[in-house]
Design an enzyme around this catalytic site. Structure first.
Site, PDB file in Angstrom:
ATOM      1  N   TYR A  96     -26.052 101.994  -6.958  1.00 30.73           N
ATOM      2  CA  TYR A  96     -25.434 100.916  -6.177  1.00 30.73           C
ATOM      3  C   TYR A  96     -23.912 100.934  -6.324  1.00 30.73           C
ATOM      4  O   TYR A  96     -23.183 100.761  -5.332  1.00 30.73           O
ATOM      5  CB  TYR A  96     -25.992  99.555  -6.588  1.00 30.73           C
ATOM      6  CG  TYR A  96     -25.268  98.402  -5.899  1.00 30.73           C
ATOM      7  CD1 TYR A  96     -25.272  98.286  -4.514  1.00 30.73           C
ATOM      8  CD2 TYR A  96     -24.564  97.458  -6.650  1.00 30.73           C
ATOM      9  CE1 TYR A  96     -24.599  97.246  -3.886  1.00 30.73           C
ATOM     10  CE2 TYR A  96     -23.898  96.421  -6.023  1.00 30.73           C
ATOM     11  CZ  TYR A  96     -23.915  96.317  -4.643  1.00 30.73           C
ATOM     12  OH  TYR A  96     -23.244  95.281  -4.017  1.00 30.73           O
ATOM     13  N   ARG A 115     -18.880 103.300   0.356  1.00 30.55           N
ATOM     14  CA  ARG A 115     -18.706 102.347   1.453  1.00 30.55           C
ATOM     15  C   ARG A 115     -17.237 101.984   1.620  1.00 30.55           C
ATOM     16  O   ARG A 115     -16.706 101.984   2.731  1.00 30.55           O
ATOM     17  CB  ARG A 115     -19.547 101.094   1.186  1.00 30.55           C
ATOM     18  CG  ARG A 115     -19.240  99.942   2.146  1.00 30.55           C
ATOM     19  CD  ARG A 115     -20.235  98.799   2.032  1.00 30.55           C
ATOM     20  NE  ARG A 115     -20.320  98.205   0.699  1.00 30.55           N
ATOM     21  CZ  ARG A 115     -21.158  97.223   0.375  1.00 30.55           C
ATOM     22  NH1 ARG A 115     -22.015  96.744   1.274  1.00 30.55           N
ATOM     23  NH2 ARG A 115     -21.177  96.732  -0.842  1.00 30.55           N
ATOM     24  N   TYR A 175     -15.191  90.430  -6.989  1.00 30.94           N
ATOM     25  CA  TYR A 175     -15.949  90.542  -8.241  1.00 30.94           C
ATOM     26  C   TYR A 175     -15.103  91.280  -9.279  1.00 30.94           C
ATOM     27  O   TYR A 175     -14.423  92.257  -8.955  1.00 30.94           O
ATOM     28  CB  TYR A 175     -17.240  91.343  -8.024  1.00 30.94           C
ATOM     29  CG  TYR A 175     -18.416  90.587  -7.430  1.00 30.94           C
ATOM     30  CD1 TYR A 175     -18.386  89.216  -7.190  1.00 30.94           C
ATOM     31  CD2 TYR A 175     -19.588  91.272  -7.113  1.00 30.94           C
ATOM     32  CE1 TYR A 175     -19.479  88.565  -6.645  1.00 30.94           C
ATOM     33  CE2 TYR A 175     -20.684  90.620  -6.568  1.00 30.94           C
ATOM     34  CZ  TYR A 175     -20.622  89.266  -6.335  1.00 30.94           C
ATOM     35  OH  TYR A 175     -21.700  88.624  -5.798  1.00 30.94           O
ATOM     36  N   GLU A 219     -34.085  88.100  -3.631  1.00 30.88           N
ATOM     37  CA  GLU A 219     -32.919  87.957  -2.742  1.00 30.88           C
ATOM     38  C   GLU A 219     -33.436  87.582  -1.357  1.00 30.88           C
ATOM     39  O   GLU A 219     -34.539  87.974  -0.978  1.00 30.88           O
ATOM     40  CB  GLU A 219     -32.130  89.278  -2.698  1.00 30.88           C
ATOM     41  CG  GLU A 219     -30.858  89.223  -1.858  1.00 30.88           C
ATOM     42  CD  GLU A 219     -29.985  90.481  -2.019  1.00 30.88           C
ATOM     43  OE1 GLU A 219     -29.733  90.887  -3.182  1.00 30.88           O
ATOM     44  OE2 GLU A 219     -29.583  91.049  -0.988  1.00 30.88           O
TER      45      GLU A 219
HETATM   46  C1  3EB Z   1     -24.629  89.516  -4.655  1.00 36.01           C
HETATM   47  O1  3EB Z   1     -24.490  88.323  -4.358  1.00 36.01           O
HETATM   48  C2  3EB Z   1     -25.994  90.098  -4.471  1.00 36.01           C
HETATM   49  O2  3EB Z   1     -23.337  95.151  -1.527  1.00 36.01           O
HETATM   50  O3  3EB Z   1     -23.620  94.733   0.599  1.00 36.01           O
HETATM   51  C3  3EB Z   1     -25.896  90.868  -1.552  1.00 36.01           C
HETATM   52  C4  3EB Z   1     -25.550  91.172  -0.218  1.00 36.01           C
HETATM   53  C5  3EB Z   1     -25.574  91.746  -2.564  1.00 36.01           C
HETATM   54  C6  3EB Z   1     -24.864  92.353   0.090  1.00 36.01           C
HETATM   55  C7  3EB Z   1     -23.786  94.458  -0.596  1.00 36.01           C
HETATM   56  C8  3EB Z   1     -24.899  92.924  -2.237  1.00 36.01           C
HETATM   57  C9  3EB Z   1     -24.537  93.231  -0.945  1.00 36.01           C
HETATM   58  O4  3EB Z   1     -23.726  90.183  -5.125  1.00 36.01           O
HETATM   59  C10 3EB Z   1     -25.976  91.480  -3.975  1.00 36.01           C
END
Ligand code: 3EB
Length: 322
Positions: free
Chosen positions: A135, A142, A194, A315
């Site tokens: 990931y 990306r 993040y 999720e």
């Molecule tokens: C989060 O809140 C959960 O990397 O495109 C949710 C939606 C999440 C999209 C992405 C990741 C992605 O971080 C993970």
């Protein structure tokens, strides 16, 4: 958007108002069609297999570009899909970079330059240690493919792990002629902010997207989980994670209602959800909680899938309209 019986696939694809159809089913048992509007996603549905159908108000044209990109458009919206073999691009990071570069160049060429919503499905999403995790590598690729993009214009997104062992990155999207309004969640740190602990490249997505005023599109809700601030909550408790997820979805709907007061405050007949559950054994428990939490008018499907953090057990993404 709606769910339908797979037996209806031929009739749906014969309908010129259908923009896209998704078959959720791992393995090779899905109903076949080479119509560019049809995509088989290798995620295992709980219970009977279901099709997801996107219907348009206008007449749909569709085709496949020379580079393999499948598309369908109706004059206002474009559906597109790419399936990229990881091995041909040196792994998941290269495959992600290639897909995003390819789709970003296709959007203006097709006349739909504004990416509203994107789904990313990849095998074994949490395989690999530390920054080698697939990931995290996907996030790096990306971001490279997106290039120098203003984070305030990122699309809403889902990134979920398939369990099918097929190393092909599946990416599909909804783009528009007119830009939408990306929304953030007041309970959550924006994903693109993040901190480093979640990887060298923060995830490139918005929490939700509202289409341009006058559009008939519902609110597009990104993959939403038990993340508050930037931290995972209730790592050992699926039901509490589900509650936190609904609190996040409520907050997003609240944010959207500040711009679009006609949007219903609660999920109802205009809401469609996809619920991703990590452990198949917990699906009955999750289904019980969903039936308690959601009114019967809300249509949803439950998929067995891996969420992109090891401690996230569930999720939800979806759409919400009147
Ligand atoms: C989060 O809140 C959960 O990397 O495109 C949710 C939606 C999440 C999209 C992405 C990741 C992605 O971080 C993970």
């Amino acid at each position: 958007m709606d769910y339908a019986d797979p037996a209806r696939l031929p009739a749906l694809l014969a309908d010129p108002h259908v923009l896209a159809v998704f078959g959720f089913r791992a393995g090779d048992a899905a109903p076949p069609s080479d119509d560019p509007r049809y995509l088989q996603v290798g995620l295992q549905p709980d219970g009977e297999p279901q099709l997801e159908v996107w219907r348009s108000t206008g007449a749909v044209q569709c085709g496949r570009d020379a580079d393999g990109l499948a598309w369908a458009s109706d004059g206002a919206l474009m559906f597109g899909a790419l399936q990229i073999d990881e091995a041909r691009h040196g792994g998941i990071a290269g495959a992600a970079e290639h897909s995003y570069a390819q789709l970003l160049s296709a959007l203006p060429r097709h006349g739909y330059p504004h990416l509203l919503r994107i789904w990313n499905y990849l095998d074994a999403i949490i395989e690999g240690e530390g920054d080698d995790e697939r990931y995290r590598q996907f996030c790096i690729g990306r971001a490279r493919g997106l290039g120098d993009v203003d984070p305030g214009t990122l699309p809403a997104a889902t990134a979920i792990g398939r369990l099918d062992g097929v190393r092909v990155l599946q990416v599909y999207w909804l783009a528009a002629r007119a830009p939408g309004t990306p929304l953030e969640n007041p309970r959550q740190v924006s994903a693109w902010r993040y901190p480093r602990q979640y990887g060298p490249q923060s995830p490139s997505f918005a929490r939700a997207m509202l289409a341009a005023p006058g559009s008939t599109l519902p609110l597009l809700l990104s993959g939403t989980a038990s993340v508050v601030g930037h931290a995972t909550l209730h790592g050992e408790d699926t039901l509490r994670q589900l509650e936190e997820t609904f609190a996040n979805l409520d907050a997003l709907v609240g944010t959207a209602r500040a711009r679009l007061p006609a949007l219903p405050a609660r999920f109802g007949a205009g809401s469609r959800l996809k619920v991703y559950v990590r452990d198949a054994a917990e699906i009955p428990l999750v289904r019980q909680a969903l039936s308690r939490h959601l009114p019967p008018e809300v249509a949803y499907i439950v998929l067995h899938a891996a969420v992109c953090r090891r401690d996230l057990r569930v999720e939800i993404d979806g759409v919400h309209g009147a």
